[in-house]
Scaffold this motif. Structure first.
Motif, PDB file in Angstrom:
ATOM      1  N   ARG A   1      -6.911  38.472  18.047  1.00 22.40           N
ATOM      2  CA  ARG A   1      -6.595  37.462  17.036  1.00 22.40           C
ATOM      3  C   ARG A   1      -6.241  36.125  17.686  1.00 22.40           C
ATOM      4  O   ARG A   1      -6.698  35.061  17.233  1.00 22.40           O
ATOM      5  N   GLN A   2      -5.470  36.166  18.744  1.00 29.38           N
ATOM      6  CA  GLN A   2      -5.076  34.932  19.412  1.00 29.38           C
ATOM      7  C   GLN A   2      -6.274  34.225  20.037  1.00 29.38           C
ATOM      8  O   GLN A   2      -6.355  32.991  20.024  1.00 29.38           O
ATOM      9  N   TYR A   3      -7.209  35.010  20.559  1.00 28.49           N
ATOM     10  CA  TYR A   3      -8.402  34.395  21.161  1.00 28.49           C
ATOM     11  C   TYR A   3      -9.271  33.744  20.091  1.00 28.49           C
ATOM     12  O   TYR A   3      -9.828  32.664  20.305  1.00 28.49           O
TER      13      TYR A   3
ATOM     14  N   LYS B   1      -1.060  20.767   5.319  1.00 27.27           N
ATOM     15  CA  LYS B   1      -0.044  21.002   6.332  1.00 27.27           C
ATOM     16  C   LYS B   1      -0.143  22.412   6.903  1.00 27.27           C
ATOM     17  O   LYS B   1       0.078  22.638   8.084  1.00 27.27           O
ATOM     18  N   ALA B   2      -0.503  23.382   6.031  1.00 30.35           N
ATOM     19  CA  ALA B   2      -0.609  24.765   6.495  1.00 30.35           C
ATOM     20  C   ALA B   2      -1.863  24.984   7.328  1.00 30.35           C
ATOM     21  O   ALA B   2      -1.848  25.720   8.316  1.00 30.35           O
TER      22      ALA B   2
ATOM     23  N   GLN C   1      -2.747  33.082  11.502  1.00 31.43           N
ATOM     24  CA  GLN C   1      -1.521  32.922  12.288  1.00 31.43           C
ATOM     25  C   GLN C   1      -0.383  33.790  11.750  1.00 31.43           C
ATOM     26  O   GLN C   1       0.438  34.300  12.524  1.00 31.43           O
ATOM     27  N   LYS C   2      -0.335  33.968  10.438  1.00 37.52           N
ATOM     28  CA  LYS C   2       0.758  34.770   9.855  1.00 37.52           C
ATOM     29  C   LYS C   2       0.546  36.264  10.058  1.00 37.52           C
ATOM     30  O   LYS C   2       1.493  37.034  10.040  1.00 37.52           O
TER      31      LYS C   2
ATOM     32  N   ASP D   1     -15.722  26.080   9.925  1.00 34.54           N
ATOM     33  CA  ASP D   1     -14.848  25.381   8.985  1.00 34.54           C
ATOM     34  C   ASP D   1     -14.108  26.366   8.082  1.00 34.54           C
ATOM     35  O   ASP D   1     -12.940  26.175   7.755  1.00 34.54           O
ATOM     36  N   ALA D   2     -14.818  27.425   7.645  1.00 29.15           N
ATOM     37  CA  ALA D   2     -14.181  28.425   6.789  1.00 29.15           C
ATOM     38  C   ALA D   2     -13.048  29.136   7.532  1.00 29.15           C
ATOM     39  O   ALA D   2     -11.970  29.375   6.968  1.00 29.15           O
ATOM     40  N   LEU D   3     -13.284  29.482   8.789  1.00 31.56           N
ATOM     41  CA  LEU D   3     -12.239  30.127   9.590  1.00 31.56           C
ATOM     42  C   LEU D   3     -11.075  29.171   9.840  1.00 31.56           C
ATOM     43  O   LEU D   3      -9.910  29.575   9.788  1.00 31.56           O
ATOM     44  N   ALA D   4     -11.410  27.911  10.086  1.00 26.79           N
ATOM     45  CA  ALA D   4     -10.357  26.921  10.306  1.00 26.79           C
ATOM     46  C   ALA D   4      -9.541  26.698   9.038  1.00 26.79           C
ATOM     47  O   ALA D   4      -8.332  26.479   9.093  1.00 26.79           O
ATOM     48  N   GLY D   5     -10.208  26.773   7.880  1.00 28.62           N
ATOM     49  CA  GLY D   5      -9.493  26.606   6.618  1.00 28.62           C
ATOM     50  C   GLY D   5      -8.518  27.728   6.347  1.00 28.62           C
ATOM     51  O   GLY D   5      -7.573  27.573   5.570  1.00 28.62           O
ATOM     52  N   ALA D   6      -8.742  28.885   6.965  1.00 24.28           N
ATOM     53  CA  ALA D   6      -7.854  30.035   6.784  1.00 24.28           C
ATOM     54  C   ALA D   6      -7.011  30.284   8.023  1.00 24.28           C
ATOM     55  O   ALA D   6      -6.561  31.415   8.256  1.00 24.28           O
ATOM     56  N   ILE D   7      -6.791  29.249   8.822  1.00 27.07           N
ATOM     57  CA  ILE D   7      -6.066  29.431  10.083  1.00 27.07           C
ATOM     58  C   ILE D   7      -4.627  29.903   9.837  1.00 27.07           C
ATOM     59  O   ILE D   7      -4.067  30.679  10.622  1.00 27.07           O
ATOM     60  N   ASP D   8      -4.031  29.472   8.730  1.00 31.20           N
ATOM     61  CA  ASP D   8      -2.669  29.904   8.426  1.00 31.20           C
ATOM     62  C   ASP D   8      -2.622  31.405   8.145  1.00 31.20           C
ATOM     63  O   ASP D   8      -1.666  32.099   8.536  1.00 31.20           O
ATOM     64  N   TYR D   9      -3.656  31.914   7.480  1.00 27.50           N
ATOM     65  CA  TYR D   9      -3.757  33.349   7.217  1.00 27.50           C
ATOM     66  C   TYR D   9      -3.846  34.127   8.525  1.00 27.50           C
ATOM     67  O   TYR D   9      -3.219  35.191   8.683  1.00 27.50           O
TER      68      TYR D   9
END
Length: 375
Positions: free
Chosen positions: A202-204, A94-95, A118-119, A108-116
């Protein structure tokens, strides 16, 4: 630089160091008698005032965790910042819903840490590979990125790299990138090689990650960068000091031999931008009456009775009487017993070479002996 977040890709992508990476990633491979390869990029970021750093990991990361720890040796043991270890499956589906399986690559590694991502409240992200040996002024790169107005700034060099996974770039007169190719320099038109260091907002970055995952893109250089090149402006920061991307055992061996040259050391180890590493307290090295050491780097805690020429010795290495080591790398707790002879050899940690053994490699193909082997 409170508005900058550091992210280090600390797992193997296209690297092949043979036995050296059987139990660890390239980022955790020992280098230069006392360092690990990841120390260089960690130190580059800390020297630039970046104290929020994430380490993206995939597998074989125990050695890396043991080395980095809580980051205190890099001044990263902090209350409101510091280092964050990001292994796979570290966030719930979910995160981080973009990736739910094993990482296939950097995206994939960056996508797996997308919550990190975004916060975090940082304006910019410095994204870097963990296999780079260089001393880069990251603060200058970030400043150049802000001044240019480009969407992405890549650190590139004119140093040629003969590797099928090298990312080549073609620049125009404004030092903007007009072409990106992996493994092909377009008959010499792409004169620059990427060092795997990128600056963007970061947003880009979050936008690029989401776009690539949506289109099932997994290769950072071939797909994410080329997609960004079509839609955005990518600038180049040219870095001409000493640098090496550690792709294989050959250029790992050559990088260690390079730092025996004072000119290379002067470019890599600067007083104004020191390279930090985990500190060990060892006794000074003991040199016997018949020991002969020439043009070598020898760490603390060694015991040398034999001959060492043009080599790199890590901590607590034993070289017995009548043993001879030339153009070799001996990692921690190595034992070279009486009468043994080594040339163009890389011994991983805890290797023992028995009495009278002779081993010889070549500068283009150094022989690598696996961890804790007995020969």
């Amino acid at each position: 630089m409170k508005n900058v977040l550091g992210l280090i890709i600390a797992f193997d992508t296209d690297n092949d160091l043979r036995e050296l990476t059987d139990h660890r990633t390239v980022a955790a491979v020992p280098f230069g008698g006392r360092y690990r390869i990841v120390d260089f990029m960690l130190s580059n970021m800390v020297n630039a005032g970046i104290y929020r750093i994430g380490l993206l990991m995939k597998d074989k990361y125990q050695s890396l965790i043991d080395h980095v720890g809580n980051g205190k040796d890099w001044d990263l043991s902090r209350k409101n910042a510091g280092i964050t270890l990001l292994p796979p499956y570290s966030y719930s589906k979910k995160a981080s819903p973009l990736v739910t399986g094993e990482y296939r690559g950097k995206i994939d590694a960056l996508a797996g840490a997308i919550d990190y991502l975004q916060k975090n409240r940082a304006d910019y992200v410095v994204l870097a590979d963990g296999d780079l040996i260089a001393n880069i002024d990251i603060s200058e790169v970030v400043q150049a990125h802000e001044n240019s107005g480009n969407d992405i700034t890549m650190v590139v060099t004119k140093k040629s790299a003969d590797n099928p996974f090298t990312t080549y770039c073609e620049l125009n007169r404004k030092r903007e990138i007009v072409d990106i190719r992996v493994g092909d320099n377009n008959d010499g038109k792409c004169k620059y090689s990427a060092l795997g260091v990128y600056v963007m907002s970061r947003q880009y970055l979050i936008h690029l990650i989401a776009d690539c995952v949506t289109h099932n893109c997994i290769h950072f250089e071939r797909e994410l960068l080329t997609r960004a090149l079509n839609d955005s402006n990518i600038g180049a920061y040219v870095f001409n000091e000493y640098n090496t991307k550690v792709f294989d055992a050959k250029n790992y061996f050559q990088a260690n031999m390079d730092i025996l040259d004072k000119d290379c050391r002067d470019e890599l180890f600067l007083r104004t931008r020191p390279i930090f590493t985990r500190i060990y307290d060892e006794a000074p090295t003991y040199y016997g009456d018949q020991a002969e050491v020439c043009d070598s780097l020898v760490a603390d805690g060694c015991h040398i009775e034999g001959k060492v020429v043009n080599s790199v010795l890590f901590r607590d290495v034993l070289v017995e009487k009548d043993a001879e080591i030339k153009n070799s790398i001996i990692m921690e707790n190595g034992r070279v017993l009486s009468g043994a002879s080594l040339a163009h050899i890389v011994l991983d940690r805890g290797v023992t070479i028995r009495e009278g053994r002779t081993m010889m490699g070549h500068e283009n193909y150094p022989v690598v002996i696996a961890k804790r082997s007995v020969v």
